[in-house]
Design a protein around this motif. Structure first.
Motif, PDB file in Angstrom:
ATOM      1  N   VAL A   5      -5.512 -37.530   5.701  1.00 11.64           N
ATOM      2  CA  VAL A   5      -6.577 -36.916   6.503  1.00 11.64           C
ATOM      3  C   VAL A   5      -6.241 -35.481   6.884  1.00 11.64           C
ATOM      4  O   VAL A   5      -7.054 -34.565   6.697  1.00 11.64           O
ATOM      5  N   PRO A   6      -5.033 -35.180   7.430  1.00 16.11           N
ATOM      6  CA  PRO A   6      -4.710 -33.773   7.731  1.00 16.11           C
ATOM      7  C   PRO A   6      -4.730 -32.873   6.489  1.00 16.11           C
ATOM      8  O   PRO A   6      -5.156 -31.723   6.568  1.00 16.11           O
ATOM      9  N   VAL A   7      -4.246 -33.443   5.376  1.00 13.58           N
ATOM     10  CA  VAL A   7      -4.254 -32.637   4.148  1.00 13.58           C
ATOM     11  C   VAL A   7      -5.670 -32.294   3.741  1.00 13.58           C
ATOM     12  O   VAL A   7      -5.974 -31.161   3.320  1.00 13.58           O
ATOM     13  N   PHE A  11      -8.328 -31.973   5.700  1.00 13.73           N
ATOM     14  CA  PHE A  11      -8.833 -30.906   6.565  1.00 13.73           C
ATOM     15  C   PHE A  11      -8.140 -29.566   6.289  1.00 13.73           C
ATOM     16  O   PHE A  11      -8.764 -28.508   6.336  1.00 13.73           O
ATOM     17  N   PHE A  12      -6.837 -29.606   5.970  1.00  6.38           N
ATOM     18  CA  PHE A  12      -6.110 -28.362   5.667  1.00  6.38           C
ATOM     19  C   PHE A  12      -6.659 -27.694   4.400  1.00  6.38           C
ATOM     20  O   PHE A  12      -6.886 -26.491   4.361  1.00  6.38           O
TER      21      PHE A  12
END
Length: 813
Positions: A327-329, A331-332
């Motif tokens: 998930v963070p990847v 958004f990144f």
């Protein structure tokens, strides 16, 4: 009822807590297993070393076990072989050292011999060149003396004739005395020529001896080089053979060491398998048993960790990775991609703005000499136009600019058949104006960058206008005069009469070595050049008579510019419309200038300057002779690659190359005769090649080491020669053998090639007559005129000699 909420809460939260807790524990187990695997790998290496220690101890103490007899036999055989290899290696290293020392000593001795041979060649070449220069100087003196003898003959004939006597009446009132003086001078010159001939005949045997000695010295040097190459090649082959032998012995030693090590470890493994209670092995065996116990513990721990991982619920790590990392990847990537796209668009936009600014802002670099307070004055702007035309090679633009210059000073331009190109201040054909073909000659000369050194140009004015031989004094004084005229013009730049000196200064600021007229007395004379347009403008400003205002017929002082009378229908087209002209303004400075000339030079200069027809005759012939063009073919230069051959330097079959100088006359009109104006009676030479132009070759730096003149016995003929009927004179060069045929370095020697061309009165008494037109009476009385005027024509080319050399420190053959 009270237990249901608690049960519901437990069913929703415990899977999440178990999922994360299991994943974190698994990461810990993975990290620990990685560490244990590294420890096991290192333990395997250490166990091999412990086995080698056990085997080595058994070998040294003669301990055998069941099944070790074969290993013992092989080890015994290898031990015997390993003893011979070090001895052979030591012997080869000693021999290599001896060979290397012998090579260095031989190279040092040969280099000393070659240095001595080179010094011998240099001394003999210096003696040969010194004698060559002496012979060349005598030939030059011989040529000059013969030129003077012919001039004396013409002067005597003129003095004996009634018309010639009248022409030279300003020189003397006693022709007989002048004839006697010239006869006396002629006898002295004839005696001198006899001495020169005697000297040249006497030095020929000496020259031949020096040439023979130089060839012998060169052959000796070549022989030494070949002997050095042969000896050093043999020594080098011996060194390479020993190096190859050492390389083989090293490989053999490594192979024996590898086999021995494997057998030692095999012996150690046999002792561990069979067991032994030999005291010499107890310590080594104890270390191996402890090491094996530690390895088993690590393997059990690793197996237990894998078992725990296998009992973990399926998909635990995938869920953990998607939740924590995915998930963070996502958004990144989304944010970074947007920012990247924005920055790419912003960079593209800025680059377009920068490129647009560069296109509008970039301007060619400006010389400091072109940035001055008067740079927008019309004279300097016209000089800029001429320079721009020269940079583009645009002869038409240069002619148009010359037309605008003449318009500024009210100088008329007419064709040779009297067609008006530009109306000036001339009232009729007796006033001065410019012929259109002369405008073409000046434009082409400027485009081709034909220049004359300032001292040579001032010597021309001293000889032909002022008729004085005080060249150095005149040069200094005339440069001061030009600087004074320039300063006056700078003080009043808007006055029309100051246009010419400002224009001359503007052209000087565009020379290859730019300068200002204000620097004529402070700059080195080697940095001062005068182009043909500047020369013409200097004549205009100081010496060419201007038509008086509002008068139909022109006179200058008390000297009338009279010409033969023509029918009105022939020359009446020559009539300007301007009220006054703007040249000859510098003549007001000449009286003070002539006071600076020493002694009798003042009176002679006054007579020469006062004869306006003589000045116009000089200018006319100079402008015609500016049509002489000289070029070197090939214009782009030669590239000579020295051949790889064992031939002697003196072998005539070595490759040869030629430079050819071509002298031609080029003019827009040819084979025509001016029927009106100040050039009346003169015929224009025909376009085409010029025969008997003396060509002097110069190579800088001098040639001789890598390339030489093909015919070394004809030194003078190689450097100074006359053009043939096609206007050509060629010099032939011979390439020397490459100095290092096996060399790895590629070298280039660059030479500037200069061909200077001039008419020589000894060969051609009347160049303009030989070209098709008569010269003026004033000029025909000036010995050396043709050499003075035409001696400035030069052509340039390049010579690139490439060859091989050895790297520094290697042998040179």
């Amino acid at each position: 009822m009270s237990n249901q909420p608690s049960s519901h809460h437990s069913s929703n939260q415990s899977p999440s807590r178990g999922f994360f807790r299991s994943a974190i524990k698994e990461w810990g187990r993975k990290w620990a297993r990685r560490k244990w695997r590294r420890q096991l790998k290192k333990a395997q290496v250490n166990r091999t070393g412990l086995l080698a220690n056990i085997g080595q101890a058994a070998w040294q103490n003669g301990i055998r076990v069941a099944g070790s007899d074969t290993v013992w036999e092989t080890l015994t055989t290898l031990s015997g072989q390993s003893g011979t290899v070090p001895a052979a290696t030591h012997a080869a290293q000693s021999a290599l050292q001896d060979k290397t020392v012998a090579y260095q000593e031989a190279e040092k001795q040969w280099n000393g011999k070659l240095q001595g041979a080179s010094a011998d060649i240099l001394s003999k070449k210096q003696a040969y060149d010194e004698l060559h220069r002496a012979i060349l100087a005598q030939h030059e003196a011989d040529r000059t003396t013969r030129s003077r003898l012919e001039a004396i003959q013409r002067e005597v004939e003129s003095l004996r004739g009634n018309e010639s006597t009248a022409a030279i009446s300003d020189h003397t009132q006693d022709p007989e005395r002048q004839i006697a003086a010239r006869e006396q001078e002629r006898h002295k010159l004839v005696d001198y020529l006899t001495q020169v001939d005697s000297y040249l005949n006497s030095v020929q045997p000496q020259l031949a001896t020096l040439q023979e000695q130089l060839e012998q010295a060169s052959a000796h040097e070549q022989q030494l080089s070949e002997q050095k190459k042969a000896e050093l090649t043999d020594l080098g082959q011996g060194i390479r053979a020993l190096e190859q032998q050492l390389k083989g012995l090293s490989s053999q030693q490594n192979e024996l060491s590898g086999k021995t090590g494997n057998l030692i470890r095999e012996l150690g493994q046999l002792i561990v398998n069979e067991g032994s209670d030999a005291p010499a092995l107890l310590e080594s065996l104890g270390l191996l048993r402890a090491h094996d116990d530690e390895m088993r513990r690590l393997e059990e721990t690793l197996a237990s960790s894998r078992e725990e991982s296998s009992q973990m619920p399926r998909g635990t790590m995938a869920k953990f990775f998607l939740t924590i990392v995915g998930v963070p990847v996502f958004f990144f990537i989304f944010i970074f991609g947007g920012l990247t796209a924005f920055h790419m668009w912003q960079s593209w936009f800025e680059m377009q703005s920068i490129q647009s600014g560069i296109k509008s802002a970039l301007q060619p670099s400006i010389s400091p000499y072109l940035n001055h307070p008067l740079k927008n004055n019309p004279a300097y702007r016209l000089a800029d136009r001429l320079a721009a035309a020269r940079d583009k090679g645009d002869e038409k633009a240069a002619k148009n600019t010359l037309l605008d210059i003449c318009k500024k000073i009210h100088l008329g331009i007419y064709t040779i058949d009297n067609k008006q190109i530009l109306a000036g201040a001339e009232r009729n054909d007796k006033d001065f104006y410019l012929y259109d073909f002369q405008r073409g000659i000046l434009a082409r000369s400027y485009i081709d960058r034909n220049v004359t050194g300032m001292p040579a140009h001032n010597r021309l004015i001293a000889k032909l206008v002022f008729k004085t031989d005080q060249n150095n004094t005149f040069d200094q004084a005339f440069r001061e005069l030009l600087a004074e005229r320039y300063q006056d013009a700078v003080a009043h730049p808007d006055r029309p009469e100051n246009f010419l000196p400002l224009l001359i200064d503007g052209l000087a600021r565009h020379e290859v070595t730019p300068h200002s007229l204000g620097e004529l007395t402070s700059r080195s004379i080697d940095q001062l050049d005068v182009d043909d347009i500047q020369s013409f403008l200097i004549f205009l400003d100081f010496f060419v008579p201007a038509p008086p205002e509002h008068e139909v017929r022109s006179t200058v002082g008390s000297f009338s510019l009279s010409t033969p009378v023509y029918a009105s229908s022939l020359c009446d087209k020559i009539a300007g419309k301007e009220a006054k002209s703007y040249w000859e303004k510098g003549s007001s400075l000449l009286p003070d200038f002539m006071e600076k000339l020493p002694g009798k030079a003042v009176g002679v200069a006054a007579k020469g300057l006062g004869n306006s027809m003589s000045v116009l005759g000089v200018l006319g012939d100079i402008l015609i002779l500016r049509g002489i063009q000289l070029e070197i073919r090939p214009a782009g230069g030669l590239v000579i690659s020295l051949p790889h051959t064992n031939k002697s330097r003196m072998d005539d079959s070595l490759p040869t190359y030629q430079f050819t100088a071509v002298a031609t006359f080029q003019c827009e009109v040819s084979a025509e005769v001016a029927k009106c104006g100040w050039l009346v009676g003169k015929s224009i030479p025909e376009n085409g090649p010029l025969q008997n132009v003396e060509i002097t070759w110069d190579f800088s730096p001098q040639i001789g080491k890598r390339v030489a003149f093909h015919d070394a016995d004809e030194f003078i003929a190689n450097t100074r020669m006359l053009t043939n009927e096609n206007g050509k004179a060629a010099v032939t060069l011979r390439a020397m053998p490459c100095p290092a045929q096996d060399g790895t370095l590629w070298k280039d020697d660059f030479h500037k090639v200069t061909a200077s061309g001039r008419f020589v009165s000894a060969q051609i008494p009347s160049p303009l007559s030989s070209l098709g037109g008569p010269v003026s009476t004033a000029i025909s009385m000036l010995p050396g005129f043709y050499e003075i005027v035409t001696g400035g024509r030069k052509a340039y080319s390049t010579l690139d000699v490439n060859y091989h050399e050895n790297e520094p420190g290697n042998e040179q053959y």
